[in-house]
Design an enzyme around this catalytic site. Structure first.
Site, PDB file in Angstrom:
ATOM      1  N   GLU A 232       0.794  -1.220   0.000  1.00 18.79           N
ATOM      2  CA  GLU A 232       0.000   0.000   0.000  1.00 18.79           C
ATOM      3  C   GLU A 232       0.834   1.280   0.000  1.00 18.79           C
ATOM      4  OE1 GLU A 232      -3.270   0.239  -0.330  1.00 18.79           O
ATOM      5  OE2 GLU A 232      -3.478  -1.940  -0.431  1.00 18.79           O
TER       6      GLU A 232
ATOM      7  N   SER B 294     -52.172 -23.015  37.466  1.00 13.92           N
ATOM      8  CA  SER B 294     -52.131 -23.142  38.923  1.00 13.92           C
ATOM      9  C   SER B 294     -50.917 -22.478  39.547  1.00 13.92           C
ATOM     10  CB  SER B 294     -52.154 -24.623  39.317  1.00 13.92           C
ATOM     11  OG  SER B 294     -53.387 -25.214  38.948  1.00 13.92           O
TER      12      SER B 294
END
Length: 862
Positions: A103, A379
Site C-alpha cells: 500500500e 395453577s
C-alpha cells in the site's frame, strides 16, 4: 535643413523583435496566475466543504462487547463494521510490513503525500499504463475515517490531502499506521486487522504468520474480489504480489517468500464461526440497550457492557433443555415444535443468571419466550393471587377449605363458573377431597379450593396482590377483565411471562421483598467513562411471615418433611436433589394442557420453565403422550439447578421470629379434639399471632349398631344388635349435586363417606340394601371409587379391582386384603368377610397413616 527620409530614420532606430520564448513565458505566467487564482479558490472551496473536525483523531466505529459476570467477553455487538481496536505493540512487524509493502512502501519517508507516487500514478494513467493509485496510507486513513466520500473527484482528493497533512502534523508515523490498520475494511464485515484475523483465521492478530499477514494485506484493494472465501485463486495470486513486494522492500528474503507461497490458505469458515454464548440473554441485553442508547453508539461505540450472565448456569440450563426437550421432542417430529421459555435468577438481587427463549436461536432479536411471551400461568398463579392475600388476611396453612364442587355466578355477566380439579388419571370430572387444608390444597394443586378461597377473600385482594408482585398485563376493567373467579386458576386475559413469574416467586424466597430484574450491571464507553451502573432495586410486596409460610407450603409440593407425608408425593416431587437442599415450587397447567409451568426455588436461585406451542394447542394431543406439568418442566428445572448447587454450602430459608409449630387436625384446622384420629393429625407451622386455640369438633364419636354399622344405635334394634363406637366426620352436607356448564354432574367429595349415619337401627329393620357379592373398584392417583363398599358378613364376595394409571395395591385393613394390580390391568380376589364392622380401604400399602386416598369398607350382619 533637409529632412531625413523614413528609411533613414528606420535605419538609425532598428525595429524591436518579439521573441517566441518571451511570449510563451508571459502566457505561462498569466495562465499560472489565473490558474493559481482559480486553483486557490477551488482548494479553498474544497476545504470549506470538508466536515468539521474538532479533533484530528479519527473516531472509528468500534465493536461493543458484552461481558459475563466474571468479566469475560461473551458476545460482540456491531453493525456493518465489526472492529476490535488493538494497540501498536499488539500488531506484529510482519503485518505492518505486509501492508506497507503493497500500500505505501515509502510510508516512513514522506510527509503524508508521496510526490513520486502521485507523479508516477498520473503518468501511468495519462500514457495508458496500468491504473495505479497515488494515495498514501495517511490519505487512505483520511478518507476512511472522515465522511468525505470515495468519489474520484478533485474536491475529494484535495480534502483527502489536507486531512492527511493534518494527521501527519498531529501524530507519529507509528500512530498513523496503527489507526490505519484498525480502520481498514478487510471484507465480510471485518474492519481492522484484529477483526479480520478472527473472521478469516480465528486467531488474534498477534498470532498471524507471514502467509496469513500477506493474505490480509491483499484485501484492501478490493475485499469482495480478493476474499479467499469468494475467490481463493485470486486471493492466492494477490498474496503472491504482496510477498514479492515485501522481498523488494527488504522485509523478507526469497526463501521466506517461497515458503509462504507454498502454504495453503486455511480458513476458519464463515458458517462455522461460534455463535455467541447465551444468545437469548444477549438479545435481552441488546433490547435494553436499544431503549436507552442510539444504535450507532451500541453497535459502533466500543461499549463494554457488563452483565449478570453466569456461563456455568447458562450451560447447565442448555444441557438440561437438550436432554429433556430437544432429544425427547425433536424438531420436525410433530406438526409443530414444542417451545420453551426459561429464566434462572438470584432471588435476592434480581440478577438474571441464565435465559433460554426458545428451542433454538436463528436470528438476532427474534421472539424471546423467556420475557416476551405472555401465557396463562395456570395453577402457578394460585400462590400469588389467592394464597398470599389469604395469609395476609390471617389465614394459616391449616385453614380448611371445602374441596367440593362449586357453582359460581359472575354478577357482572351473569355467567356461571364451575371449576374442576385436574386429574392425571383421566377422570374427566376430576376428584374432590372434601375438607382440605391450605397446605394440602397447594401440595395437590387443588383448583376448587383456590376458587373458593378467592371468592371468600374478594377478587380485588387477589388482583392487588398480583399487581404488587409485578404483573404488567392485568386487565382490571372491561368485558375481558381479569376481575373474575378464573383469576384464582391463572386464567388471565393477557397472561404472564416466565420472567415475571420468576421475579414474583423471588419475593417468597427473599422474605417478601421482590427484586427488579437486572441483566446489565455496568456500561463503560470506549474512553473508560462509566455510562451507567445498576444496583439491585427491591420493593416489599408482602410480609416476611407470609412469604415464609408460603415457602414452607410450597416446600410441601416437593417434599413435605413437616407433616410426615414424605411417601405421599406432591405435584413437584421430581424436583428433589440428591443433596438435602430445601426446595419450594409450584406446577402450573392450563385448560386443555396448552401451557406447562414449573417455578421452583432454593435459598440461592429461583428458576422458571414454561413449555408450550407458539400457537396454543393441547400439548398431550400433539405429542401423543401424557404431559403433566410435574414431569418435563420439573425435570428440566431439576437437571439445570442441581449442578449449579454442587459445592455450595446447604443453607435454609431465613425464618422470621415468631414462628411456632403445633399439631392440628387437618379436617378442622384446629387443635386435635379427643376424637380426632391420629392419621388426621399433622404438625403445622403458624405465626404466633394466628395459632389456633380451639379444639376440633369436626370428628365425633357415635354409637352404631354392631350388626349394621351403617345405622345408628338407638337402644332397640330388632335384629338383636348391640352398640359399638365409631368416629365420624361432622362436615357440612352437600345436598344438591353440581352440574357443570357442559351439563355434567360433578362427583361428590370423598369425605362424604365419613359422614355419620342418618338412620337408626330401630327405623330400619335390617340392612337398607342387600349387600353386594360382586364389587368393582377403580384405583388411581386421585383415589378409590367407589369410596363406600358394603358387603355382608360370611358372604362370599368378589372384588374386581382396576388400576387406571399405574401399578397399585388395594389394602383393606382388618380383612387381610393386599391385592397388587398392574398398571391399566384388572385383578380379582374372592374372599369371605368374617367380622362385622367399618374398615378402611387404601390405595397402596404406604397409605394407611398418611393418605387421603381412602374409602370405607362396611361389613354388615346378614
Amino acid at each position: 535643413m533637409a529632412r531625413k527620409s523614413r528609411s533613414s530614420r528606420n535605419e538609425k532606430k532598428p525595429r524591436r523583435r518579439i521573441r517566441w520564448w518571451r511570449l510563451l513565458l508571459v502566457v505561462v505566467v498569466v495562465v499560472a496566475l489565473v490558474g493559481a487564482g482559480l486553483g486557490a479558490g477551488f482548494v479553498l472551496s474544497a476545504v470549506r466543504a470538508m466536515p468539521e473536525i474538532a479533533d484530528v483523531r479519527p473516531e472509528a466505529q468500534i465493536t461493543s462487547y458484552v461481558y459475563d459476570v466474571h468479566g469475560e467477553q461473551v458476545a460482540p455487538l456491531h453493525g456493518p463494521e465489526h472492529r476490535i481496536m488493538v494497540e501498536h505493540a499488539e500488531i506484529p512487524d510482519v503485518v505492518r510490513e505486509a501492508f506497507m509493502a503493497i500500500e505505501d512502501h515509502r510510508f516512513y519517508d514522506h510527509f503524508g503525500l508521496d510526490l513520486y507516487r502521485i507523479v508516477g500514478a498520473a503518468w501511468n494513467n495519462l500514457t495508458g499504463g496500468p491504473l495505479q493509485g497515488g494515495s498514501t496510507i495517511s490519505q487512505q486513513l483520511a478518507r476512511n475515517a472522515w465522511p468525505i466520500g470515495m468519489e474520484q473527484t478533485w474536491t475529494r482528493k484535495i480534502q483527502e490531502a489536507v486531512l492527511a497533512l493534518q494527521l501527519e502534523r498531529a501524530y507519529t508515523k507509528d500512530q498513523i499506521l496503527t489507526m490505519y490498520l484498525n480502520q481498514i475494511n478487510l471484507g465480510h464485515g471485518a474492519y481492522g486487522v484484529q477483526a479480520a484475523a478472527e473472521i478469516y483465521f480465528d486467531k488474534d492478530v498477534a498470532d498471524l504468520d507471514l502467509a496469513q499477514a500477506a493474505l490480509l494485506a491483499a484485501l484492501p484493494r478490493a475485499p469482495s474480489v480478493y476474499s479467499p472465501y469468494v475467490n481463493p485463486d485470486l486471493a492466492s495470486q494477490r498474496r503472491s504480489v504482496v510477498l514479492a513486494n515485501m522481498v523488494r522492500e527488504g522485509f523478507i528474503d526469497e526463501d521466506q517468500k517461497e515458503q509462504a507461497q507454498k502454504q495453503p490458505i486455511e480458513l476458519a469458515g464463515l458458517e462455522n464461526r461460534q455463535e455467541a454464548v447465551a444468545p437469548h440473554f444477549i438479545d435481552y441485553v441488546l433490547s435494553q440497550l436499544l431503549e436507552r442508547y442510539p444504535s450507532d453508539v451500541i453497535y459502533g461505540g466500543g461499549l463494554k457492557v457488563h452483565t449478570t450472565l453466569d456461563p456455568e448456569i447458562q450451560t447447565a440450563a442448555e444441557e438440561s433443555v437438550k436432554t429433556h426437550l430437544l432429544e425427547d421432542f425433536p424438531q420436525g417430529a410433530y406438526d409443530k415444535d414444542l417451545q420453551i421459555g426459561m429464566v434462572i435468577a438470584d432471588p435476592h438481587t434480581g440478577h438474571i443468571k441464565a435465559m433460554i427463549g426458545g428451542r433454538q436461536h436463528t436470528s438476532m432479536l427474534e421472539q424471546n419466550r423467556a420475557w416476551q411471551t405472555y401465557r396463562q400461568p395456570g395453577s402457578a398463579f394460585k400462590p400469588i393471587a389467592v394464597y398470599t392475600p389469604a395469609l395476609e388476611e390471617g389465614w394459616t396453612p391449616a385453614t380448611v377449605i371445602d374441596d367440593s364442587p362449586v357453582d359460581v355466578r359472575i354478577e357482572e355477566t351473569g355467567q356461571r363458573f364451575t371449576p374442576r380439579n385436574y386429574s392425571e388419571s383421566g377422570w374427566p370430572l376430576g376428584a374432590y377431597r372434601g375438607l382440605t387444608t391450605m397446605r394440602e390444597a397447594i401440595r395437590r394443586s387443588v383448583n376448587v379450593t383456590a376458587v373458593r378461597a378467592l371468592m371468600d377473600l374478594g377478587i380485588d385482594k387477589g388482583l392487588d396482590a398480583a399487581e404488587r408482585m409485578g404483573f404488567s398485563k392485568l386487565i382490571t376493567s372491561g368485558p375481558q377483565s381479569d376481575r373474575g373467579p378464573s383469576l384464582a386458576l391463572g386464567g388471565l386475559t393477557e397472561g404472564a411471562s416466565p420472567l415475571e413469574m420468576t421475579l414474583a416467586y423471588s419475593a417468597f424466597a427473599a422474605g417478601g421483598v421482590k427484586p427488579e430484574p437486572i441483566a446489565i450491571t455496568k456500561i463503560v464507553d470506549r474512553h473508560g467513562n462509566v455510562l451507567e451502573e445498576n444496583s439491585p432495586q427491591r420493593s416489599v410486596v408482602t410480609s416476611p411471615e407470609a412469604a415464609y409460610l408460603m415457602t414452607d407450603m410450597l416446600r410441601s409440593v416437593v417434599s413435605d418433611r413437616r407433616s410426615g407425608w414424605e411417601s405421599n408425593w406432591g405435584t413437584g416431587d421430581r424436583a428433589r436433589f440428591s443433596a438435602e437442599w430445601p426446595i419450594a415450587g409450584k406446577t402450573g397447567t392450563t385448560d386443555d394442557i396448552k401451557d406447562l409451568w414449573w417455578i421452583g426455588y432454593t435459598p440461592e436461585y429461583v428458576g422458571t420453565v414454561w413449555l408450550g406451542f407458539d400457537q396454543p394447542e393441547d400439548i398431550a394431543k400433539v405429542v401423543g403422550r401424557s404431559m403433566p406439568s410435574g414431569l418435563y418442566p420439573v425435570l428440566i428445572w431439576r437437571d439445570a439447578m442441581e449442578p449449579i448447587h454442587e459445592g455450595l454450602e446447604i443453607t435454609d430459608f431465613e425464618r422470621p421470629d415468631g414462628m411456632v409449630e403445633k399439631t392440628v387436625c387437618i379436617k378442622s384446622g384446629k387443635l386435635p379434639g379427643e376424637h380426632c384420629p391420629t392419621n388426621k393429625q399433622r404438625r403445622e407451622l403458624f405465626h404466633e399471632d394466628n395459632v389456633p386455640t380451639e379444639k376440633c369438633e369436626t370428628h365425633v364419636e357415635l354409637e352404631v349398631c354392631s350388626e349394621h354399622p351403617n345405622l345408628l344405635w338407638d337402644g332397640r334394634c330388632p335384629a338383636g344388635g348391640r352398640p359399638t363406637k365409631e368416629v365420624f366426620l361432622d362436615r357440612p352436607p352437600v345436598d344438591e349435586p353440581v352440574v357443570d356448564t357442559q351439563g355434567r354432574t360433578l362427583p361428590k367429595p370423598w369425605d362424604l363417606a365419613d359422614l355419620p349415619p342418618t338412620e337408626s337401627c330401630q327405623e330400619v329393620h335390617g340392612p337398607a340394601e342387600e349387600p353386594a357379592d360382586m364389587v368393582e373398584i377403580t384405583m388411581s392417583d386421585t383415589g378409590i371409587s367407589p369410596v363406600i363398599v358394603r358387603v355382608g358378613e360370611g358372604q362370599e364376595v368378589t372384588l374386581r379391582v382396576t388400576a387406571e394409571d399405574a401399578e397399585r395395591e388395594l389394602v383393606i385393613q382388618g380383612q387381610g386384603i393386599e391385592l397388587e394390580v398392574a398398571a391399566d390391568e384388572t385383578a380379582e380376589i374372592i374372599f369371605t368377610p368374617e367380622q362385622v364392622g367399618i374398615y378402611r380401604m387404601y390405595c397402596g400399602k404406604s397409605y394407611p397413616e398418611n393418605s387421603n386416598l381412602q374409602g370405607r369398607f362396611i361389613v354388615e350382619r346378614r
